[in-house]
Design a protein around this motif. Structure first.
Motif, PDB file in Angstrom:
ATOM      1  N   ARG A 199      -4.959  35.343 -20.012  1.00  0.00           N
ATOM      2  CA  ARG A 199      -6.399  35.578 -20.130  1.00  0.00           C
ATOM      3  C   ARG A 199      -7.165  34.946 -18.966  1.00  0.00           C
ATOM      4  NH1 ARG A 199      -8.540  33.470 -25.683  1.00  0.00           N
ATOM      5  NH2 ARG A 199      -7.450  31.569 -25.041  1.00  0.00           N
ATOM      6  N   ILE A 200      -8.278  35.569 -18.612  1.00  0.00           N
ATOM      7  CA  ILE A 200      -9.267  34.983 -17.714  1.00  0.00           C
ATOM      8  C   ILE A 200     -10.466  34.605 -18.577  1.00  0.00           C
ATOM      9  CG2 ILE A 200     -10.860  35.378 -15.796  1.00  0.00           C
ATOM     10  CD1 ILE A 200      -8.809  37.287 -14.615  1.00  0.00           C
ATOM     11  N   ILE A 201     -10.848  33.328 -18.557  1.00  0.00           N
ATOM     12  CA  ILE A 201     -11.908  32.834 -19.445  1.00  0.00           C
ATOM     13  C   ILE A 201     -13.072  32.297 -18.626  1.00  0.00           C
ATOM     14  CG2 ILE A 201     -12.476  31.225 -21.299  1.00  0.00           C
ATOM     15  CD1 ILE A 201      -9.558  31.215 -22.111  1.00  0.00           C
ATOM     16  N   ASP A 202     -14.264  32.740 -18.965  1.00  0.00           N
ATOM     17  CA  ASP A 202     -15.489  32.232 -18.337  1.00  0.00           C
ATOM     18  C   ASP A 202     -16.215  31.376 -19.360  1.00  0.00           C
ATOM     19  OD1 ASP A 202     -17.703  31.734 -16.824  1.00  0.00           O
ATOM     20  OD2 ASP A 202     -18.418  33.797 -16.752  1.00  0.00           O
ATOM     21  N   VAL A 203     -16.287  30.067 -19.096  1.00  0.00           N
ATOM     22  CA  VAL A 203     -16.918  29.118 -20.012  1.00  0.00           C
ATOM     23  C   VAL A 203     -18.393  28.984 -19.654  1.00  0.00           C
ATOM     24  CG1 VAL A 203     -16.818  26.798 -20.986  1.00  0.00           C
ATOM     25  CG2 VAL A 203     -14.733  27.866 -20.100  1.00  0.00           C
ATOM     26  N   GLY A 204     -19.268  29.247 -20.623  1.00  0.00           N
ATOM     27  CA  GLY A 204     -20.692  29.302 -20.317  1.00  0.00           C
ATOM     28  C   GLY A 204     -20.968  30.574 -19.548  1.00  0.00           C
ATOM     29  N   CYS A 205     -20.485  31.689 -20.085  1.00  0.00           N
ATOM     30  CA  CYS A 205     -20.519  32.966 -19.348  1.00  0.00           C
ATOM     31  C   CYS A 205     -21.919  33.527 -19.193  1.00  0.00           C
ATOM     32  CB  CYS A 205     -19.623  33.992 -20.034  1.00  0.00           C
ATOM     33  SG  CYS A 205     -20.202  34.507 -21.677  1.00  0.00           S
ATOM     34  N   SER A 206     -22.894  33.004 -19.939  1.00  0.00           N
ATOM     35  CA  SER A 206     -24.288  33.468 -19.908  1.00  0.00           C
ATOM     36  C   SER A 206     -24.349  34.997 -20.037  1.00  0.00           C
ATOM     37  CB  SER A 206     -25.005  32.961 -18.643  1.00  0.00           C
ATOM     38  OG  SER A 206     -24.428  33.457 -17.456  1.00  0.00           O
ATOM     39  N   LYS A 229     -19.498  26.421 -29.155  1.00  0.00           N
ATOM     40  CA  LYS A 229     -19.488  25.383 -28.138  1.00  0.00           C
ATOM     41  C   LYS A 229     -18.170  25.439 -27.384  1.00  0.00           C
ATOM     42  CE  LYS A 229     -22.498  22.170 -30.627  1.00  0.00           C
ATOM     43  NZ  LYS A 229     -22.618  20.804 -31.227  1.00  0.00           N
ATOM     44  N   ALA A 230     -18.216  25.164 -26.104  1.00  0.00           N
ATOM     45  CA  ALA A 230     -17.009  25.254 -25.277  1.00  0.00           C
ATOM     46  C   ALA A 230     -15.919  24.330 -25.791  1.00  0.00           C
ATOM     47  CB  ALA A 230     -17.349  24.919 -23.826  1.00  0.00           C
ATOM     48  N   GLU A 231     -16.299  23.131 -26.236  1.00  0.00           N
ATOM     49  CA  GLU A 231     -15.294  22.155 -26.664  1.00  0.00           C
ATOM     50  C   GLU A 231     -14.588  22.557 -27.958  1.00  0.00           C
ATOM     51  OE1 GLU A 231     -19.395  20.393 -27.854  1.00  0.00           O
ATOM     52  OE2 GLU A 231     -18.528  21.612 -26.251  1.00  0.00           O
ATOM     53  N   ASN A 232     -15.120  23.546 -28.658  1.00  0.00           N
ATOM     54  CA  ASN A 232     -14.479  24.028 -29.876  1.00  0.00           C
ATOM     55  C   ASN A 232     -13.541  25.197 -29.610  1.00  0.00           C
ATOM     56  OD1 ASN A 232     -15.976  22.178 -31.332  1.00  0.00           O
ATOM     57  ND2 ASN A 232     -17.588  23.638 -31.846  1.00  0.00           N
ATOM     58  N   SER A 233     -13.464  25.644 -28.380  1.00  0.00           N
ATOM     59  CA  SER A 233     -12.746  26.871 -28.042  1.00  0.00           C
ATOM     60  C   SER A 233     -11.296  26.594 -27.641  1.00  0.00           C
ATOM     61  CB  SER A 233     -13.465  27.604 -26.904  1.00  0.00           C
ATOM     62  OG  SER A 233     -14.805  27.865 -27.261  1.00  0.00           O
ATOM     63  N   SER A 234     -10.477  27.637 -27.752  1.00  0.00           N
ATOM     64  CA  SER A 234      -9.077  27.552 -27.339  1.00  0.00           C
ATOM     65  C   SER A 234      -8.905  28.204 -25.963  1.00  0.00           C
ATOM     66  CB  SER A 234      -8.192  28.279 -28.352  1.00  0.00           C
ATOM     67  OG  SER A 234      -6.867  28.407 -27.850  1.00  0.00           O
ATOM     68  N   PHE A 235      -8.076  27.580 -25.143  1.00  0.00           N
ATOM     69  CA  PHE A 235      -7.803  28.113 -23.810  1.00  0.00           C
ATOM     70  C   PHE A 235      -6.330  28.460 -23.643  1.00  0.00           C
ATOM     71  CE2 PHE A 235     -11.564  25.528 -23.677  1.00  0.00           C
ATOM     72  CZ  PHE A 235     -12.460  26.327 -22.970  1.00  0.00           C
ATOM     73  N   GLU A 236      -5.648  28.616 -24.775  1.00  0.00           N
ATOM     74  CA  GLU A 236      -4.232  28.938 -24.741  1.00  0.00           C
ATOM     75  C   GLU A 236      -3.987  30.262 -24.022  1.00  0.00           C
ATOM     76  OE1 GLU A 236      -1.681  26.988 -25.721  1.00  0.00           O
ATOM     77  OE2 GLU A 236      -3.242  25.482 -26.031  1.00  0.00           O
ATOM     78  N   ASN A 237      -2.873  30.310 -23.306  1.00  0.00           N
ATOM     79  CA  ASN A 237      -2.442  31.509 -22.593  1.00  0.00           C
ATOM     80  C   ASN A 237      -3.497  32.017 -21.611  1.00  0.00           C
ATOM     81  OD1 ASN A 237      -0.468  33.526 -22.013  1.00  0.00           O
ATOM     82  ND2 ASN A 237      -1.614  34.994 -23.255  1.00  0.00           N
ATOM     83  N   SER A 238      -4.123  31.106 -20.901  1.00  0.00           N
ATOM     84  CA  SER A 238      -5.053  31.493 -19.835  1.00  0.00           C
ATOM     85  C   SER A 238      -4.440  31.127 -18.495  1.00  0.00           C
ATOM     86  CB  SER A 238      -6.409  30.792 -20.007  1.00  0.00           C
ATOM     87  OG  SER A 238      -6.257  29.389 -20.026  1.00  0.00           O
ATOM     88  N   SER A 239      -4.637  31.980 -17.497  1.00  0.00           N
ATOM     89  CA  SER A 239      -4.160  31.660 -16.149  1.00  0.00           C
ATOM     90  C   SER A 239      -5.314  31.347 -15.216  1.00  0.00           C
ATOM     91  CB  SER A 239      -3.327  32.808 -15.570  1.00  0.00           C
ATOM     92  OG  SER A 239      -4.082  34.008 -15.526  1.00  0.00           O
ATOM     93  N   GLY A 287     -15.392  35.710 -22.594  1.00  0.00           N
ATOM     94  CA  GLY A 287     -16.626  34.991 -22.301  1.00  0.00           C
ATOM     95  C   GLY A 287     -16.981  34.059 -23.454  1.00  0.00           C
ATOM     96  N   ILE A 288     -17.216  32.789 -23.131  1.00  0.00           N
ATOM     97  CA  ILE A 288     -17.594  31.807 -24.142  1.00  0.00           C
ATOM     98  C   ILE A 288     -19.002  31.314 -23.846  1.00  0.00           C
ATOM     99  CG2 ILE A 288     -17.071  29.547 -25.153  1.00  0.00           C
ATOM    100  CD1 ILE A 288     -14.162  29.944 -24.247  1.00  0.00           C
ATOM    101  N   ASP A 289     -19.856  31.351 -24.854  1.00  0.00           N
ATOM    102  CA  ASP A 289     -21.210  30.822 -24.699  1.00  0.00           C
ATOM    103  C   ASP A 289     -21.742  30.500 -26.084  1.00  0.00           C
ATOM    104  OD1 ASP A 289     -23.282  31.124 -22.044  1.00  0.00           O
ATOM    105  OD2 ASP A 289     -24.199  30.687 -23.985  1.00  0.00           O
ATOM    106  N   ASN A 290     -22.538  29.431 -26.204  1.00  0.00           N
ATOM    107  CA  ASN A 290     -23.083  29.080 -27.517  1.00  0.00           C
ATOM    108  C   ASN A 290     -24.447  29.707 -27.773  1.00  0.00           C
ATOM    109  OD1 ASN A 290     -24.674  27.543 -25.848  1.00  0.00           O
ATOM    110  ND2 ASN A 290     -24.293  25.591 -26.879  1.00  0.00           N
TER     111      ASN A 290
END
Length: 257
Positions: free
Chosen positions: A75-82, A132-142, A102-105
Motif C-alpha cells: 500500500r501507499i499511504i498518505d497520512v493527513g491526506c487532506s 487520528k493517524a496514531e490510531n491507524s495501521s500501516f501494515e503492508n505499506s511500502s 488516505g488517512i485524515d481525521n
C-alpha cells in the motif's frame, strides 16, 4: 478534471487544486484556534499552495519517490491526506495498479478527496480512513507520505506515530515526510520569519491576514528544529535519513526501513 486536454509535458506534474480563494482571515470571524472545519476545507488547496514554499515541487518529488519505492501488492499511504492532492498525483504517476490509502481525521477533507479521486478510482484501489493517524495501521505499506502533519500533533504522539509507521513498512519501505521547522539560532529564525512572511505577502496575503493566521496557529502548530526531527526519525528505527528539499522554514526528508 479532463486529463485529455492537458499538455503532455505537464500532465504528470500539474496539481489538481480546487479554485476557491482563501479569504478566511481577511474579514469576519476567523478560526481561533485554527481547526480543519468546513470553512477551511473549502479553501484549503488555495491556502496551502500560497502558504507553503515549493508546495508543487514537494508533492511532485514525493510522487517520484513513491513510484520508485512502491512494491507491488503493498500500500501507499498518505497520512493527513487532506483533499487528496498527493494521492491524485501519485495515482497518475504509477503505471501499475496500486492500493492508495488516505488517512485524515477531518471528514469534510475526505469528502473533498473522494471527489478529487473519482478518475483515479477507475485505475487504482482507493481507501479512505477517517481517524487520528496514531490510531491507524500501516501494515503492508511500502511508501508512507506524511506532509505537514506531524507539526500539528503532540510531541509524544509524533514519536509514537513514526515508530508505528516504521513497524508497518515492509523491508525497503520508504517514509517521505515534510515539516515546518524552526532554527535553533534566534537571529536566523527572525530572518527566516521575515522572508516567509514576505513570501506569503507576494502570494497576495495582506499583513492583517498573515498576523491573524499566525495568531490562530499559535500553540496549534508547534515546529521542531531540523536536528530534533531527524533524531525522531532515527529513534523510530530508520537508519537511513536524508533531506531533499528545504526553503526557509520548510523541509522534506526521506527515511528508509
Amino acid at each position: 478534471m479532463n486529463y485529455d486536454k492537458l499538455d503532455p509535458e505537464l500532465e504528470h506534474t500539474k496539481l489538481y487544486l480546487s479554485p476557491e480563494k482563501d479569504e478566511l482571515f481577511e474579514k469576519g470571524v476567523w478560526p481561533k484556534p485554527f481547526v480543519f472545519n468546513q470553512d477551511v476545507v473549502n479553501v484549503f488547496d488555495n491556502m496551502i499552495s500560497r502558504s507553503v514554499p515549493l508546495y508543487q515541487e514537494v508533492l511532485t518529488c514525493a510522487a517520484h519517490w513513491a513510484r520508485e519505492y512502491y512494491q507491488p501488492g503493498t500500500r501507499i499511504i498518505d497520512v493527513g491526506c487532506s483533499t487528496g492532492t498527493f494521492l491524485e498525483l501519485v495515482g497518475r504517476f504509477l503505471k501499475q495498479k496500486a492500493t492508495l490509502v488516505g488517512i485524515d481525521n477531518s471528514q469534510p477533507m475526505l469528502e473533498k478527496a473522494k471527489q478529487k479521486l473519482l478518475t483515479i478510482k477507475q485505475i487504482h484501489q482507493i481507501e479512505f480512513i477517517c481517524d487520528k493517524a496514531e490510531n491507524s495501521s500501516f501494515e503492508n505499506s511500502s511508501v508512507v507520505v506524511i506532509n505537514y502533519t506531524l507539526q500539528f500533533l503532540p510531541l509524544q504522539v509524533r514519536q509514537l506515530l513514526l515508530r508505528t509507521i516504521y513497524e508497518g513498512l515492509v523491508p525497503g519501505g520508504l517514509l517521505f515526510v515534510s515539516e515546518k521547522v524552526k532554527s535553533p539560532y534566534p537571529q536566523f529564525q527572525e530572518t527566516i520569519t521575515r522572508h516567509y512572511e514576505a513570501f506569503k505577502a507576494h502570494n497576495g496575503y495582506a499583513r492583517t491576514e498573515i498576523e491573524r493566521k499566525k495568531e490562530a496557529l499559535e500553540n496549534v502548530l508547534v515546529p521542531l528544529t531540523e536536528a530534533q526531527q531527524v533524531q525522531m526519525l532515527y529513534d523510530s528505527g530508520f537508519n537511513r535519513v536524508d533531506s531533499l528539499i528545504k526553503l526557509h522554514n520548510f523541509i522534506s526528508w526521506v527515511a528508509l526501513k
